[in-house]
Design an enzyme around this catalytic site. Structure first.
Site, PDB file in Angstrom:
ATOM      1  N   GLU A 251       0.892  -1.174   0.000  1.00  0.00           N
ATOM      2  CA  GLU A 251       0.000   0.000   0.000  1.00  0.00           C
ATOM      3  C   GLU A 251       0.915   1.205   0.000  1.00  0.00           C
ATOM      4  OE1 GLU A 251      -3.281   0.033  -0.102  1.00  0.00           O
ATOM      5  OE2 GLU A 251      -3.567  -2.115   0.146  1.00  0.00           O
ATOM      6  N   CYS A 285      -2.410   9.436   2.706  1.00  0.00           N
ATOM      7  CA  CYS A 285      -2.047   8.861   1.406  1.00  0.00           C
ATOM      8  C   CYS A 285      -3.104   9.164   0.353  1.00  0.00           C
ATOM      9  CB  CYS A 285      -1.833   7.363   1.556  1.00  0.00           C
ATOM     10  SG  CYS A 285      -3.211   6.570   2.363  1.00  0.00           S
ATOM     11  N   GLU A 386       4.545  12.951  -4.630  1.00  0.00           N
ATOM     12  CA  GLU A 386       3.799  13.019  -3.376  1.00  0.00           C
ATOM     13  C   GLU A 386       4.538  13.937  -2.403  1.00  0.00           C
ATOM     14  OE1 GLU A 386       3.843   9.537  -0.845  1.00  0.00           O
ATOM     15  OE2 GLU A 386       1.667   9.669  -0.686  1.00  0.00           O
TER      16      GLU A 386
HETATM   17  P1  NAD Z   1       8.370   4.873   4.827  1.00  0.00           P
HETATM   18  O1  NAD Z   1       8.370   4.101   3.560  1.00  0.00           O
HETATM   19  O2  NAD Z   1       9.522   5.752   5.115  1.00  0.00           O
HETATM   20  O3  NAD Z   1       8.266   3.888   6.070  1.00  0.00           O
HETATM   21  C1  NAD Z   1       7.193   2.999   6.226  1.00  0.00           C
HETATM   22  C2  NAD Z   1       7.611   1.880   7.155  1.00  0.00           C
HETATM   23  O4  NAD Z   1       8.623   1.115   6.525  1.00  0.00           O
HETATM   24  C3  NAD Z   1       8.202   2.360   8.483  1.00  0.00           C
HETATM   25  O5  NAD Z   1       7.765   1.489   9.505  1.00  0.00           O
HETATM   26  C4  NAD Z   1       9.693   2.194   8.255  1.00  0.00           C
HETATM   27  O6  NAD Z   1      10.440   2.012   9.431  1.00  0.00           O
HETATM   28  C5  NAD Z   1       9.703   0.936   7.415  1.00  0.00           C
HETATM   29  N1  NAD Z   1      10.909   0.716   6.622  1.00  0.00           N
HETATM   30  C6  NAD Z   1      11.731   1.635   6.069  1.00  0.00           C
HETATM   31  N2  NAD Z   1      12.709   1.016   5.378  1.00  0.00           N
HETATM   32  C7  NAD Z   1      12.501  -0.318   5.503  1.00  0.00           C
HETATM   33  C8  NAD Z   1      13.163  -1.477   5.024  1.00  0.00           C
HETATM   34  N3  NAD Z   1      14.243  -1.406   4.262  1.00  0.00           N
HETATM   35  N4  NAD Z   1      12.686  -2.688   5.353  1.00  0.00           N
HETATM   36  C9  NAD Z   1      11.587  -2.802   6.109  1.00  0.00           C
HETATM   37  N5  NAD Z   1      10.903  -1.741   6.596  1.00  0.00           N
HETATM   38  C10 NAD Z   1      11.354  -0.514   6.289  1.00  0.00           C
HETATM   39  O7  NAD Z   1       6.998   5.675   4.842  1.00  0.00           O
HETATM   40  P2  NAD Z   1       6.521   6.736   5.925  1.00  0.00           P
HETATM   41  O8  NAD Z   1       7.284   7.996   5.678  1.00  0.00           O
HETATM   42  O9  NAD Z   1       6.503   6.136   7.279  1.00  0.00           O
HETATM   43  O10 NAD Z   1       4.988   6.934   5.507  1.00  0.00           O
HETATM   44  C11 NAD Z   1       4.582   7.799   4.515  1.00  0.00           C
HETATM   45  C12 NAD Z   1       4.252   7.043   3.247  1.00  0.00           C
HETATM   46  O11 NAD Z   1       3.267   6.048   3.490  1.00  0.00           O
HETATM   47  C13 NAD Z   1       3.656   7.934   2.198  1.00  0.00           C
HETATM   48  O12 NAD Z   1       4.245   7.666   0.937  1.00  0.00           O
HETATM   49  C14 NAD Z   1       2.198   7.533   2.174  1.00  0.00           C
HETATM   50  O13 NAD Z   1       1.524   7.790   0.986  1.00  0.00           O
HETATM   51  C15 NAD Z   1       2.267   6.086   2.477  1.00  0.00           C
HETATM   52  N6  NAD Z   1       0.969   5.610   2.971  1.00  0.00           N
HETATM   53  C16 NAD Z   1       0.183   4.836   2.129  1.00  0.00           C
HETATM   54  C17 NAD Z   1      -1.072   4.390   2.559  1.00  0.00           C
HETATM   55  C18 NAD Z   1      -1.971   3.558   1.674  1.00  0.00           C
HETATM   56  O14 NAD Z   1      -2.969   3.056   2.153  1.00  0.00           O
HETATM   57  N7  NAD Z   1      -1.671   3.365   0.401  1.00  0.00           N
HETATM   58  C19 NAD Z   1      -1.505   4.716   3.833  1.00  0.00           C
HETATM   59  C20 NAD Z   1      -0.703   5.502   4.651  1.00  0.00           C
HETATM   60  C21 NAD Z   1       0.541   5.935   4.208  1.00  0.00           C
END
Ligand code: NAD
Length: 493
Positions: A251, A285, A386
């Protein structure tokens, strides 16, 4: 600050193996509100191992569906009991207003109730193979060990959309909330423990992706990774998981168009466009960050939007007078600011916002005002990428075909909105838009019973609804001959 252990591995609350810890900061004033463990890769591997053992030899996958459903219902009851405390924690951690946090907790309760009910009515399918001596059944089984990774914008909600169906399906799991916003997930796991989830079924790891990502994703012991977060992180996890043929559900982000035709109710449209983009300071998002507006009303519409945007009261989420809170962190505000600078350099016309508030009461927090760019086009990165902040870009159209073309001209496909008084046009546009959710004359709503997810770069798979449960299930066909006989195919001696 005294620190309770915040990793939950095999039914025990423990500290990080190397004593590592992280300060959790209130974005409204930059004060430290908690200290949580920062797990090592070895802690994460121990959590995966506990989930593996609980799946391979524990009772949970074989517990009758009605009993698993009762546990989900108990979790929902406990969430309702602790609703106010959870909402306060979510606000302290994310900065969102208490009103928003309460809505989130109520949605989390509904999701547990929804999957408790859905799991209980799930049935095997009997298939007629045309032979009365064969009983053919298609059954659903839990997919196995799941790694559930969530972002910071809806910490409890996003992890609950994964934990609830995973528990209902009979999976075991390791949950990893964002390192920026771990607090509400700790409470949820405590409530799951109180509700009777057996040891090893739900494990909790706190850490950055850099610290534990490989231990959670680059392993043959995991059967499914369900990830919500940024597109770059998600696609990199998918590449890692491909080496093990691990199932991955993504997602990812969105860059969501909100298309407004001139025949729509003007005041309602202004109000909904405003709410659709500036709620939670745009850190959503599915936020409607691209206004695509019919040329004939565009000037008046933007003027009305600016007037309303400038009245939005932002402030500490714990203050009832605040209509929206700060951004999640100072680092995230820097990112949003860099997009504002980019928009200006690309030639977008800044019509409101675009600078940090000067009032000293905002000085220690990561506040940023609603910002609107008019006269934008698709050559601008502020329109295509975004920004995840309170930034609205405005593009104009003259025909329905142009509106659809603009709406679809994005690598993302999470959500979209269309506003018009013409029901036939609304239906045509809704069907033409390549997005997982389309709202007609509304924006931002969802229900646990309907699927949520993205087309294109916004991800694959779906959360919520029956498909959200199916993500956590394997399908098995059982062919049972009740009158075995020789095949008669090879007749040689
Ligand atoms: P992010 O990708 O930086 O982090 C998301 C999660 O992934 C965190 O828990 C982080 O610690 C973890 N992570 C980071 N690197 C990793 C790796 N190599 N291996 C495993 N886990 C890892 O995103 P964010 O900044 O926390 O959130 C914002 C993003 O989330 C935005 O792009 C937003 O659009 C998206 N989002 C999407 C939805 C949806 O339903 N499509 C909902 C909410 C947020």
């Amino acid at each position: 600050m005294t620190m309770q252990p915040s990793l939950y591995i095999d039914g025990k609350w423990v500290h990080a193996g190397d004593g590592g810890a992280r300060d959790i900061v209130n974005p409204a004033d930059s004060s430290v509100v908690a200290v949580v463990d920062e797990a090592t890769a070895a802690d994460a591997s121990a959590a995966v191992a506990a989930a593996r053992t609980a799946f391979d030899s524990g009772p949970w996958p074989h517990t009758p569906i009605a009993e698993r459903a009762a546990v989900l219902d108990r979790i929902a009851d406990l969430l309702a009991r602790d609703r106010d405390e959870l909402a306060r924690i979510e606000t302290l951690d994310t900065g969102k207003t208490l009103r928003e946090s309460h809505i989130d907790i109520d949605d989390v309760i509904s999701v547990f109730r929804y999957y408790a009910n859905l799991a209980a009515v799930e049935a095997d399918r009997i298939v007629d193979v045309g032979d009365p001596t064969v009983i053919s059944r298609v059954v659903r089984e839990p997919v196995g060990v799941c790694v559930l990774i969530a972002p910071w914008n809806y910490p409890l909600l996003q992890i609950a959309w994964k934990i609830a169906p995973a528990l209902a399906a009979g999976c075991t799991m390791v949950a990893k909330p964002s390192e920026v916003t771990p607090l509400s997930t700790i409470v949820l796991v405590r409530l799951a423990e109180e509700a009777g989830v057996p040891a090893g079924v739900l494990n909790l790891i706190q850490a950055s992706g850099a610290a534990v990502g490989a231990a959670l994703t680059d392993t043959p012991d995991v059967d499914l990774i369900s990830f919500t977060g940024g597109a770059a992180t998600g696609t990199s996890i998918a590449r890692t998981a491909a080496a093990h043929a691990t199932r991955v559900a993504l997602e990812l982000g969105g860059k969501n168009p909100h298309i407004v035709f001139a025949d729509t109710d003007f005041d309602i449209a202004v109000d909904r466009v405003l709410t659709g983009v500036f709620m939670h300071s745009g850190q959503v998002c599915s936020s409607g960050t691209r206004l695509i507006i019919e040329e004939s009303i565009a000037d008046d519409f933007v003027a009305a939007l600016v007037a309303r945007a400038e009245k939005i009261r932002f402030g500490d989420g714990l203050d009832d007078a605040s209509e929206t809170g700060p951004l999640v962190s100072l680092a995230h505000r820097d990112k949003v600011e860099s997009y504002v600078a980019l928009g200006i350099s690309e030639g977008a016309e800044l019509v409101t916002g675009g600078a940090r508030p000067t009032d000293p009461k905002y000085a220690a927090g990561s506040f940023y005002p609603p910002t609107i760019f008019d006269h934008c086009d698709r050559s601008m990165r502020v329109v295509t990428e975004e920004t995840f902040g309170p930034i609205l870009t405005v593009e104009r159209f003259s025909t329905e075909a142009q509106a659809i073309e603009l709406g679809n001209d994005t690598p993302y496909g999470l959500a979209a909105g269309v506003r018009t008084a013409d029901p036939a046009r609304a239906e045509r546009v809704a069907r033409a838009l390549r997005a997982g959710t389309v709202w007609i004359n509304d924006f931002g709503f969802y229900t646990p019973a309907a699927e949520w997810g993205g087309f294109k770069k916004s991800g694959n798979g779906r959360e919520l609804g029956p498909t959200g449960l199916a993500e956590y299930q394997e399908i098995k066909h059982i062919w049972n001959s009740i009158s075995p006989s020789v095949a008669g195919w090879f007749n040689g001696e």
